[in-house]
Design a protein around this motif. Structure first.
Motif, PDB file in Angstrom:
ATOM      1  N   CYS A 128       0.856  -1.192   0.000  1.00  0.00           N
ATOM      2  CA  CYS A 128       0.000   0.000   0.000  1.00  0.00           C
ATOM      3  C   CYS A 128       0.890   1.239   0.000  1.00  0.00           C
ATOM      4  CB  CYS A 128      -0.910   0.005   1.220  1.00  0.00           C
ATOM      5  SG  CYS A 128      -1.833   1.553   1.415  1.00  0.00           S
ATOM      6  N   PRO A 129       0.816   2.081  -1.023  1.00  0.00           N
ATOM      7  CA  PRO A 129       1.731   3.227  -1.110  1.00  0.00           C
ATOM      8  C   PRO A 129       1.540   4.247   0.008  1.00  0.00           C
ATOM      9  CG  PRO A 129       0.052   3.343  -2.817  1.00  0.00           C
ATOM     10  CD  PRO A 129      -0.080   1.997  -2.186  1.00  0.00           C
ATOM     11  N   ILE A 130       0.302   4.395   0.494  1.00  0.00           N
ATOM     12  CA  ILE A 130       0.063   5.368   1.567  1.00  0.00           C
ATOM     13  C   ILE A 130       0.641   4.859   2.880  1.00  0.00           C
ATOM     14  CG2 ILE A 130      -1.673   6.677   2.828  1.00  0.00           C
ATOM     15  CD1 ILE A 130      -3.494   6.442   0.410  1.00  0.00           C
ATOM     16  N   ALA A 131       0.408   3.566   3.183  1.00  0.00           N
ATOM     17  CA  ALA A 131       0.952   2.991   4.413  1.00  0.00           C
ATOM     18  C   ALA A 131       2.480   3.026   4.387  1.00  0.00           C
ATOM     19  CB  ALA A 131       0.447   1.566   4.588  1.00  0.00           C
ATOM     20  N   ALA A 132       3.060   2.699   3.230  1.00  0.00           N
ATOM     21  CA  ALA A 132       4.522   2.714   3.111  1.00  0.00           C
ATOM     22  C   ALA A 132       5.063   4.130   3.279  1.00  0.00           C
ATOM     23  CB  ALA A 132       4.940   2.144   1.756  1.00  0.00           C
ATOM     24  N   ALA A 133       4.365   5.102   2.699  1.00  0.00           N
ATOM     25  CA  ALA A 133       4.806   6.498   2.810  1.00  0.00           C
ATOM     26  C   ALA A 133       4.704   6.991   4.250  1.00  0.00           C
ATOM     27  CB  ALA A 133       3.970   7.384   1.885  1.00  0.00           C
ATOM     28  N   GLU A 134       3.662   6.585   4.953  1.00  0.00           N
ATOM     29  CA  GLU A 134       3.513   7.001   6.350  1.00  0.00           C
ATOM     30  C   GLU A 134       4.636   6.421   7.214  1.00  0.00           C
ATOM     31  OE1 GLU A 134       0.150   7.287   9.891  1.00  0.00           O
ATOM     32  OE2 GLU A 134      -0.128   5.836   8.282  1.00  0.00           O
ATOM     33  N   SER A 135       4.965   5.163   6.995  1.00  0.00           N
ATOM     34  CA  SER A 135       6.073   4.550   7.739  1.00  0.00           C
ATOM     35  C   SER A 135       7.391   5.262   7.443  1.00  0.00           C
ATOM     36  CB  SER A 135       6.189   3.061   7.374  1.00  0.00           C
ATOM     37  OG  SER A 135       5.066   2.343   7.824  1.00  0.00           O
ATOM     38  N   GLU A 136       7.601   5.573   6.176  1.00  0.00           N
ATOM     39  CA  GLU A 136       8.806   6.284   5.772  1.00  0.00           C
ATOM     40  C   GLU A 136       8.862   7.670   6.422  1.00  0.00           C
ATOM     41  OE1 GLU A 136      10.637   6.415   1.436  1.00  0.00           O
ATOM     42  OE2 GLU A 136       9.040   7.893   1.647  1.00  0.00           O
ATOM     43  N   PHE A 137       7.727   8.335   6.467  1.00  0.00           N
ATOM     44  CA  PHE A 137       7.633   9.665   7.070  1.00  0.00           C
ATOM     45  C   PHE A 137       7.982   9.617   8.555  1.00  0.00           C
ATOM     46  CE2 PHE A 137       4.995  12.759   9.381  1.00  0.00           C
ATOM     47  CZ  PHE A 137       5.384  13.942   8.788  1.00  0.00           C
ATOM     48  N   VAL A 138       7.423   8.643   9.277  1.00  0.00           N
ATOM     49  CA  VAL A 138       7.684   8.507  10.714  1.00  0.00           C
ATOM     50  C   VAL A 138       9.149   8.163  10.967  1.00  0.00           C
ATOM     51  CG1 VAL A 138       7.173   7.079  12.735  1.00  0.00           C
ATOM     52  CG2 VAL A 138       5.304   7.958  11.320  1.00  0.00           C
ATOM     53  N   ALA A 139       9.696   7.269  10.137  1.00  0.00           N
ATOM     54  CA  ALA A 139      11.108   6.890  10.287  1.00  0.00           C
ATOM     55  C   ALA A 139      12.021   8.095  10.073  1.00  0.00           C
ATOM     56  CB  ALA A 139      11.457   5.770   9.307  1.00  0.00           C
ATOM     57  N   ALA A 140      11.663   8.963   9.139  1.00  0.00           N
ATOM     58  CA  ALA A 140      12.481  10.154   8.862  1.00  0.00           C
ATOM     59  C   ALA A 140      12.505  11.111  10.048  1.00  0.00           C
ATOM     60  CB  ALA A 140      11.946  10.866   7.625  1.00  0.00           C
ATOM     61  N   LEU A 141      11.499  11.008  10.914  1.00  0.00           N
ATOM     62  CA  LEU A 141      11.458  11.831  12.125  1.00  0.00           C
ATOM     63  C   LEU A 141      12.251  11.194  13.264  1.00  0.00           C
ATOM     64  CD1 LEU A 141       7.658  12.834  12.137  1.00  0.00           C
ATOM     65  CD2 LEU A 141       9.598  14.230  11.380  1.00  0.00           C
ATOM     66  N   GLY A 142      12.854  10.040  12.987  1.00  0.00           N
ATOM     67  CA  GLY A 142      13.623   9.348  14.003  1.00  0.00           C
ATOM     68  C   GLY A 142      12.790   8.499  14.931  1.00  0.00           C
ATOM     69  N   LEU A 143      11.566   8.198  14.535  1.00  0.00           N
ATOM     70  CA  LEU A 143      10.646   7.401  15.354  1.00  0.00           C
ATOM     71  C   LEU A 143      10.547   5.975  14.798  1.00  0.00           C
ATOM     72  CD1 LEU A 143       7.935  10.187  15.750  1.00  0.00           C
ATOM     73  CD2 LEU A 143       9.747   9.584  17.365  1.00  0.00           C
ATOM     74  N   HIS A 144       9.768   5.139  15.453  1.00  0.00           N
ATOM     75  CA  HIS A 144       9.700   3.724  15.091  1.00  0.00           C
ATOM     76  C   HIS A 144       8.336   3.392  14.469  1.00  0.00           C
ATOM     77  CE1 HIS A 144      13.469   3.003  17.157  1.00  0.00           C
ATOM     78  NE2 HIS A 144      13.000   3.678  18.204  1.00  0.00           N
ATOM     79  N   PRO A 145       8.270   3.218  13.152  1.00  0.00           N
ATOM     80  CA  PRO A 145       6.990   2.971  12.474  1.00  0.00           C
ATOM     81  C   PRO A 145       6.248   1.743  12.982  1.00  0.00           C
ATOM     82  CG  PRO A 145       8.705   3.483  10.881  1.00  0.00           C
ATOM     83  CD  PRO A 145       9.390   3.318  12.199  1.00  0.00           C
ATOM     84  N   PHE A 146       6.980   0.679  13.315  1.00  0.00           N
ATOM     85  CA  PHE A 146       6.284  -0.533  13.762  1.00  0.00           C
ATOM     86  C   PHE A 146       5.537  -0.278  15.067  1.00  0.00           C
ATOM     87  CE2 PHE A 146       5.929  -4.556  16.041  1.00  0.00           C
ATOM     88  CZ  PHE A 146       5.317  -5.350  15.078  1.00  0.00           C
TER      89      PHE A 146
END
Length: 708
Positions: free
Chosen positions: A632-650
């Motif tokens: 899912c491109p939106i779910a993947a983008a959200e995880s990428e966005f959170v990771a870029a903030l230094g947080l843990h997407p999982f």
């Protein structure tokens, strides 16, 4: 001193409740009483401090808690006292119908006096004038018909004539959703006969006083209680022109958003946009005809409002340029798609378009689209101002106007898509951008964009201007708290938002959850092995259960499972996508009623809104934990966005979302006081992973048993 719920509102609520209790089919519940009080307190501002912007309540009304009446009674009683409107927005038609046909009439029968209305978007109403023109159009084959769009055939004209007959006989109110067999109206020709603000001649129309849309708008103005859907709510509240809104002003509204677990996704969809290359190809194929229609419209009505020949020549040049830009962008898009030939989706990392693509959209495509849209919009506006009545009385001119109206709408959508595709990315919001290839047709692709974090805008545009807001659903918590829901929508207690859980009255000890330690983990690399392990146990696990539901996280695994089912089990199976959901459920119930076994098998959508109480469902199987689709491109983008903030997407996204979905899946079993049975979860990660205990602890309080 904080305000209090007035005594006369409490008295009205009590009087109505006492009257409902005289109905033997009504039973008041403890949780419902709590909800009555808390909704009323919220509306009257008992919890809102002077420095807090929101008068809002988030309620998880668990299955059987009676949440619908739990918010309707206090909201309506409060609205009567405060001279406000109640707007109830839901995510699906079934709940809207339940509220309109069952819950609101019950309250009126109990002595609560109010008018009600259902509101949909303008395009869901029949335009009596355009329908008449459609039926009598003798030149339909020459008006923008091709193999890709619904032809104005004789059959379609006969169908529309039937609609007119039903509408004129007051056997149908003109609303698409209320038409018996409404699926038949989901056709290309509906776009030619629905109400549209760009071609509406209002009081100048011969059918103004019998117009389905204006009747509905009057009903809304007269109604104290209005039922709508999420999409309509957002479209109306985000509408920049106040006079084009259907719903009451936000400051006069007590807003109830039911099925609120969908809010983030439905609001995100309202802000999304797509540049559709099939639509652009259609415009290119028929641009000459569009220009001719524009000339015929002006000349045929003898309107000296514009130098139409000069406009036509400019438009021909602009259409030619548009085709060239679309071709270049399409070539680039296919290059990205072909880099991953097994996928039909290509996501741009961090939402950033390559510079060549961004330049083509920003500096070429968007300016050309805007030039065409402005030219056509200007002519249509001047024509409408000058000779509205002339057009309304000439079916041929109406058809030209309708075709150009549709073109104008397509251009507007494309402009909105380009604007979002080229927009600078806000580091606090993020934008997901991706390509989709829908078929092997070269033009059948789209370039899509949607904001990732929409909570601030939702809070600003929907919650802040509204007098009071109630958000509710059976499942709003994840991992036992509201943290994920709160962060998704930027709803915080410090701003005046209250949170409440109304527990289910059902006896969950009548149900058992079974998990496993040693089954193969369901990673993609060993999905076949995992499927086989389920198949080896499946028949035995069903045991003596007659009503069963087996849920899968992917259609791929579901189909592999069904293909390998032993013949006796396959004969009892009712499989998603082989028929409509309603047909499958009806067949399932008939089988159970006649003493047969019936096994519903489906994917994630079957884990929500499936209400099969008692013996209709005593066994639920769950193939694997419902983590989001990695494709899912939106779910993947959200995880990428959170990771870029230094947080843990999982931890912040994947696990809480899976928790909520798992609770919904497990919740299919307990739908009434008489429900009982087993939930069998074939995912050993619940026992072997550290997060397994978190997921299990958040499930309804059923008995739990682990099998080695």
């Amino acid at each position: 001193m904080l305000p209090m719920v007035p005594q006369n509102v409490k008295a009205l609520m009590q009087k109505t409740l006492n009257a409902m209790r005289s109905d033997t089919q009504f039973s008041s519940r403890k949780g419902q009483m709590v909800m009555f009080a808390e909704v009323a307190k919220t509306i009257f501002g008992e919890y809102q401090q002077p420095d807090q912007p929101h008068r809002a309540l988030v309620v998880e009304g668990q299955t059987g808690a009676g949440k619908t009446l739990g918010y309707l009674l206090p909201a309506i009683a409060s609205a009567i006292k405060l001279k406000k409107h109640v707007v109830v927005a839901t995510a699906n038609v079934a709940l809207q119908q339940q509220i309109i046909q069952h819950d609101l009439p019950r309250l009126r029968k109990a002595g609560l006096h109010f008018e009600q209305a259902f509101v949909a978007g303008r395009g869901r109403y029949l335009c009596r004038r355009d329908a008449e023109a459609f039926v009598h159009d003798q030149d339909s084959a020459d008006l923008l018909s091709d193999e890709h769009t619904q032809q104005r055939s004789q059959q379609a004209q006969q169908r529309v004539a039937q609609l007119i007959q039903l509408f004129d006989a007051n056997q149908w109110n003109g609303l698409k959703d209320d038409f018996p067999g409404k699926a038949n109206l989901d056709t290309g020709w509906w776009q030619q006969v629905n109400a549209n603000r760009d071609t509406c001649s209002k009081q100048n129309c011969a059918y103004y006083h019998d117009c389905a849309f204006f009747r509905a708008r009057q009903d809304v103005r007269d109604a104290q209680v209005i039922v709508t859907n999420h999409a309509m709510l957002y479209a109306d509240m985000l509408q920049a022109e106040a006079d084009m809104r259907l719903l009451p002003p936000a400051e006069r509204t007590i807003l109830v958003i039911d099925e609120a677990h969908h809010v983030r996704d439905t609001f995100r969809s309202a802000l999304a946009a797509a540049l559709d290359f099939e639509q652009l190809a259609h415009i290119d194929r028929y641009h000459g005809r569009y220009v001719n229609h524009l000339q015929s419209l002006v000349n045929g009505a003898d309107l000296n409002v514009v130098n139409i020949d000069e406009v036509a020549q400019t438009l021909r040049n602009d259409f030619k340029a548009l085709a060239q830009h679309a071709s270049l962008i399409s070539d680039l898009a296919h290059g990205y798609l072909e880099s991953e030939p097994t996928q039909r989706i290509f996501r741009f990392e961090q939402g950033r378009l390559p510079s060549a693509l961004h330049m083509l959209i920003s500096e070429h495509m968007l300016p050309t689209l805007e030039a065409i849209e402005q030219a056509i919009g200007k002519v249509l506006g001047k024509v409408t101002e000058a000779k509205t009545k002339t057009i309304s009385e000439d079916s041929r001119l109406q058809n030209y106007f309708g075709a150009l109206r549709n073109l104008h709408g397509s251009l507007t959508q494309a402009i909105e898509a380009c604007a979002l595709l080229r927009a600078e990315i806000n580091p606090k919001q993020g934008i997901a951008r991706w390509l989709v290839k829908r078929s092997d047709q070269r033009s059948d692709i789209s370039l899509n964009a949607t904001p990732i974090q929409v909570g601030r805008q939702f809070e600003r545009e929907i919650i802040t201007p509204t007098f009071a807001t109630i958000l509710t659903s059976a499942t709003l918590q994840s991992l036992g708290n509201f943290k994920r829901f709160s962060e998704q929508l930027c709803l915080y207690q410090k701003d005046g938002v209250q949170f409440l859980v109304v527990a289910s009255p059902f006896d969950y000890q009548q149900a058992e959850i079974i998990t496993f330690k040693s089954l193969p983990e369901p990673q993609f690399s060993q999905e076949a092995k995992h499927t086989q392990s389920i198949l080896r146990r499946f028949g035995k696990d069903l045991d003596s259960h007659r009503g069963a539901l087996m849920l899968f996280a992917s259609r791929r695994q579901m189909e592999a499972f069904c293909a390998a089912l032993p013949a006796p089990l396959k004969a009892d199976a009712l499989i998603q996508y082989t028929s409509t959901r309603d047909n499958l459920i009806r067949t399932h119930k008939k089988r159970i009623d006649t003493g047969q076994r019936s096994i519903l098998i489906g994917c994630q959508s079957f884990s929500e809104g499936l209400d099969l109480p008692g013996e209709y469902l005593t066994w639920v199987g769950i193939a694997k934990l419902p983590f989001a689709d990695v494709n899912c491109p939106i779910a993947a983008a959200e995880s990428e966005f959170v990771a870029a903030l230094g947080l843990h997407p999982f931890a912040l996204i994947a696990l809480p979302d899976a928790s909520r979905r798992l609770i919904q899946s497990v919740g299919r079993l307990m739908r009434s006081q008489s429900c009982h049975g087993q939930v069998v979860i074939y995912d050993s990660r619940l026992q072997t992973k550290g997060y397994g205990k978190q997921l299990l602890d958040a499930l309804p309080p059923m008995r739990q048993r682990t099998v080695s």
